[in-house]
Design a protein around this motif. Structure first.
Motif, PDB file in Angstrom:
ATOM      1  N   ALA A 180       0.828  -1.205   0.000  1.00 33.97           N
ATOM      2  CA  ALA A 180       0.000   0.000   0.000  1.00 33.97           C
ATOM      3  C   ALA A 180       0.865   1.258   0.000  1.00 33.97           C
ATOM      4  CB  ALA A 180      -0.927  -0.005   1.212  1.00 33.97           C
ATOM      5  N   ASN A 181       1.947   1.238   0.766  1.00 29.08           N
ATOM      6  CA  ASN A 181       2.857   2.392   0.799  1.00 29.08           C
ATOM      7  C   ASN A 181       3.481   2.649  -0.561  1.00 29.08           C
ATOM      8  OD1 ASN A 181       2.380   2.888   3.501  1.00 29.08           O
ATOM      9  ND2 ASN A 181       4.236   1.872   4.220  1.00 29.08           N
ATOM     10  N   GLN A 182       3.913   1.590  -1.224  1.00 37.37           N
ATOM     11  CA  GLN A 182       4.514   1.741  -2.543  1.00 37.37           C
ATOM     12  C   GLN A 182       3.502   2.264  -3.557  1.00 37.37           C
ATOM     13  OE1 GLN A 182       7.744   1.592  -3.346  1.00 37.37           O
ATOM     14  NE2 GLN A 182       8.086   1.267  -1.149  1.00 37.37           N
ATOM     15  N   ALA A 183       2.256   1.827  -3.426  1.00 35.67           N
ATOM     16  CA  ALA A 183       1.201   2.319  -4.317  1.00 35.67           C
ATOM     17  C   ALA A 183       0.973   3.812  -4.094  1.00 35.67           C
ATOM     18  CB  ALA A 183      -0.094   1.542  -4.077  1.00 35.67           C
ATOM     19  N   ALA A 184       1.052   4.260  -2.845  1.00 38.14           N
ATOM     20  CA  ALA A 184       0.888   5.679  -2.530  1.00 38.14           C
ATOM     21  C   ALA A 184       2.020   6.501  -3.148  1.00 38.14           C
ATOM     22  CB  ALA A 184       0.848   5.886  -1.019  1.00 38.14           C
ATOM     23  N   LEU A 185       3.233   5.966  -3.105  1.00 40.47           N
ATOM     24  CA  LEU A 185       4.364   6.658  -3.722  1.00 40.47           C
ATOM     25  C   LEU A 185       4.209   6.720  -5.240  1.00 40.47           C
ATOM     26  CD1 LEU A 185       7.564   5.427  -1.841  1.00 40.47           C
ATOM     27  CD2 LEU A 185       6.410   7.623  -1.662  1.00 40.47           C
ATOM     28  N   ALA A 186       3.779   5.605  -5.811  1.00 36.13           N
ATOM     29  CA  ALA A 186       3.602   5.547  -7.266  1.00 36.13           C
ATOM     30  C   ALA A 186       2.511   6.502  -7.733  1.00 36.13           C
ATOM     31  CB  ALA A 186       3.264   4.123  -7.689  1.00 36.13           C
ATOM     32  N   LYS A 187       1.507   6.690  -6.906  1.00 35.69           N
ATOM     33  CA  LYS A 187       0.413   7.613  -7.228  1.00 35.69           C
ATOM     34  C   LYS A 187       0.928   9.037  -7.357  1.00 35.69           C
ATOM     35  CE  LYS A 187      -3.858   9.384  -5.106  1.00 35.69           C
ATOM     36  NZ  LYS A 187      -4.713   9.304  -3.882  1.00 35.69           N
ATOM     37  N   GLY A 188       1.925   9.382  -6.558  1.00 31.56           N
ATOM     38  CA  GLY A 188       2.539  10.693  -6.635  1.00 31.56           C
ATOM     39  C   GLY A 188       1.764  11.771  -5.913  1.00 31.56           C
ATOM     40  N   GLY A 189       2.121  13.016  -6.188  1.00 34.74           N
ATOM     41  CA  GLY A 189       1.521  14.155  -5.511  1.00 34.74           C
ATOM     42  C   GLY A 189       2.564  14.888  -4.697  1.00 34.74           C
ATOM     43  N   PRO A 206       4.306  16.372  -1.158  1.00 32.99           N
ATOM     44  CA  PRO A 206       4.560  15.653   0.092  1.00 32.99           C
ATOM     45  C   PRO A 206       3.362  15.597   1.042  1.00 32.99           C
ATOM     46  CG  PRO A 206       6.446  16.991  -0.458  1.00 32.99           C
ATOM     47  CD  PRO A 206       5.377  17.355  -1.444  1.00 32.99           C
ATOM     48  N   ARG A 207       2.575  16.671   1.081  1.00 29.40           N
ATOM     49  CA  ARG A 207       1.403  16.642   1.959  1.00 29.40           C
ATOM     50  C   ARG A 207       0.402  15.602   1.475  1.00 29.40           C
ATOM     51  NH1 ARG A 207      -2.218  21.361   4.782  1.00 29.40           N
ATOM     52  NH2 ARG A 207      -4.102  20.118   5.048  1.00 29.40           N
ATOM     53  N   GLU A 208       0.206  15.508   0.184  1.00 33.32           N
ATOM     54  CA  GLU A 208      -0.735  14.529  -0.369  1.00 33.32           C
ATOM     55  C   GLU A 208      -0.242  13.106  -0.124  1.00 33.32           C
ATOM     56  OE1 GLU A 208      -2.586  17.066  -4.121  1.00 33.32           O
ATOM     57  OE2 GLU A 208      -0.658  16.044  -4.345  1.00 33.32           O
ATOM     58  N   VAL A 209       1.053  12.888  -0.318  1.00 32.18           N
ATOM     59  CA  VAL A 209       1.611  11.550  -0.100  1.00 32.18           C
ATOM     60  C   VAL A 209       1.515  11.162   1.373  1.00 32.18           C
ATOM     61  CG1 VAL A 209       3.683  10.119  -0.223  1.00 32.18           C
ATOM     62  CG2 VAL A 209       3.177  11.708  -2.078  1.00 32.18           C
ATOM     63  N   LEU A 210       1.888  12.079   2.270  1.00 30.41           N
ATOM     64  CA  LEU A 210       1.807  11.776   3.699  1.00 30.41           C
ATOM     65  C   LEU A 210       0.363  11.537   4.131  1.00 30.41           C
ATOM     66  CD1 LEU A 210       4.421  14.179   5.337  1.00 30.41           C
ATOM     67  CD2 LEU A 210       4.628  11.731   4.926  1.00 30.41           C
ATOM     68  N   SER A 211      -0.572  12.275   3.547  1.00 25.32           N
ATOM     69  CA  SER A 211      -1.991  12.050   3.864  1.00 25.32           C
ATOM     70  C   SER A 211      -2.400  10.640   3.471  1.00 25.32           C
ATOM     71  CB  SER A 211      -2.870  13.079   3.142  1.00 25.32           C
ATOM     72  OG  SER A 211      -2.635  14.380   3.628  1.00 25.32           O
ATOM     73  N   ASP A 212      -1.931  10.188   2.300  1.00 26.24           N
ATOM     74  CA  ASP A 212      -2.241   8.826   1.863  1.00 26.24           C
ATOM     75  C   ASP A 212      -1.619   7.802   2.813  1.00 26.24           C
ATOM     76  OD1 ASP A 212      -3.757   9.586  -0.299  1.00 26.24           O
ATOM     77  OD2 ASP A 212      -2.110   9.450  -1.742  1.00 26.24           O
ATOM     78  N   LEU A 213      -0.394   8.064   3.254  1.00 25.01           N
ATOM     79  CA  LEU A 213       0.279   7.135   4.170  1.00 25.01           C
ATOM     80  C   LEU A 213      -0.445   7.062   5.515  1.00 25.01           C
ATOM     81  CD1 LEU A 213       4.049   8.002   3.502  1.00 25.01           C
ATOM     82  CD2 LEU A 213       2.715   6.099   2.573  1.00 25.01           C
ATOM     83  N   VAL A 214      -0.940   8.204   5.978  1.00 26.01           N
ATOM     84  CA  VAL A 214      -1.713   8.227   7.216  1.00 26.01           C
ATOM     85  C   VAL A 214      -2.985   7.394   7.064  1.00 26.01           C
ATOM     86  CG1 VAL A 214      -3.147   9.691   8.705  1.00 26.01           C
ATOM     87  CG2 VAL A 214      -0.837  10.423   8.085  1.00 26.01           C
ATOM     88  N   ARG A 215      -3.686   7.576   5.950  1.00 30.82           N
ATOM     89  CA  ARG A 215      -4.924   6.816   5.704  1.00 30.82           C
ATOM     90  C   ARG A 215      -4.651   5.310   5.649  1.00 30.82           C
ATOM     91  NH1 ARG A 215      -8.741  10.494   4.564  1.00 30.82           N
ATOM     92  NH2 ARG A 215      -8.067  12.481   3.655  1.00 30.82           N
TER      93      ARG A 215
END
Length: 223
Positions: free
Chosen positions: A96-105, A107-116
């Motif tokens: 899931a973390n790798q998918a969030a990185l691949a999605k891009g955005g 840093p705030r957007e990426v960290l938000s995805d990681l939090v979720r």
């Protein structure tokens, strides 16, 4: 060579016998797999309630309604059970973390995805999170659990990189220490597993939304 009707009958009978044996073997394999999954779920709940070290093989067997010896038909030790619980958690989290990185955005957007992602694991991987909180120091002494430290280091690197990227782009404050910031975020997320009630006012998504709001906007009024 001519094949007689009697030979054909034997061939059909043999085919039916072989097919039936395969179906029975497949059915037995499926039942064994389901039984194994059931035992893992029972053990996970006990680990979450009592702690890994305090839970015995006898406890797990009693909960499953079987003899302790029967448990060893599926697992060679209690360590193998918790190993399966933890690897399942880390494999899903890493993917899931790798998918969030691949999605891009940004840093705030990426960290938000990681939090979720983290909050999304609270229910399905509650036992794994509880074991990591309660029994990390105990488990890390065993070589088979070396992957725990490696997985944590990789997760930390991923988060810290995003925090640093946010600082470099002017999105985050320069006067915060990235590694310390990550660890404070990590600990405040994972500790919620102790009190979070999925049937409460906020589900995991709602909890994540609230956390992200506090994380990035704080609690002070901005004037």
């Amino acid at each position: 060579m001519t094949t007689t009707s009697k030979d054909n009958g034997r061939q059909r009978a043999d085919a039916r016998t072989t097919g039936g044996a395969r179906r029975r073997a497949k059915g037995s394999s499926t039942l064994a797999s389901e039984r194994r999954d059931h035992l893992v779920k029972l053990a996970a709940e006990l680990f979450a309630q009592k702690g890994y070290q305090a839970t015995t093989v006898r406890n797990i067997a009693d909960e499953a309604g079987i003899l302790s010896g029967s448990l060893y038909h599926h697992f060679d030790s209690k360590e193998s059970i918790v190993d399966e619980i933890l690897t399942s958690f880390f494999d899903e989290l890493a993917a899931a973390n790798q998918a969030a990185l691949a999605k891009g955005g940004d840093p705030r957007e990426v960290l938000s995805d990681l939090v979720r992602i983290c909050f999304g694991t609270l229910v399905p991987h509650r036992a794994a999170i509880m074991v990591l909180q309660n029994d990390w120091n105990y488990l890390k002494q065993f070589e088979r659990f070396d992957y725990l430290a490696k997985a944590e280091a990789e997760t930390e690197r991923l988060w810290v990189d995003q925090i640093k990227r946010g600082q470099e782009t002017g999105l985050f404050r320069e006067d915060i220490e990235p590694k310390l910031t990550y660890r404070m975020i990590r600990d405040t997320i994972w500790v919620t597993v102790r009190w979070f009630q999925p049937e409460g006012r906020l589900d995991a998504d709602g909890l994540a939304d609230h956390y992200i709001k506090v994380l990035f906007d704080g609690i002070s009024m901005h004037r």
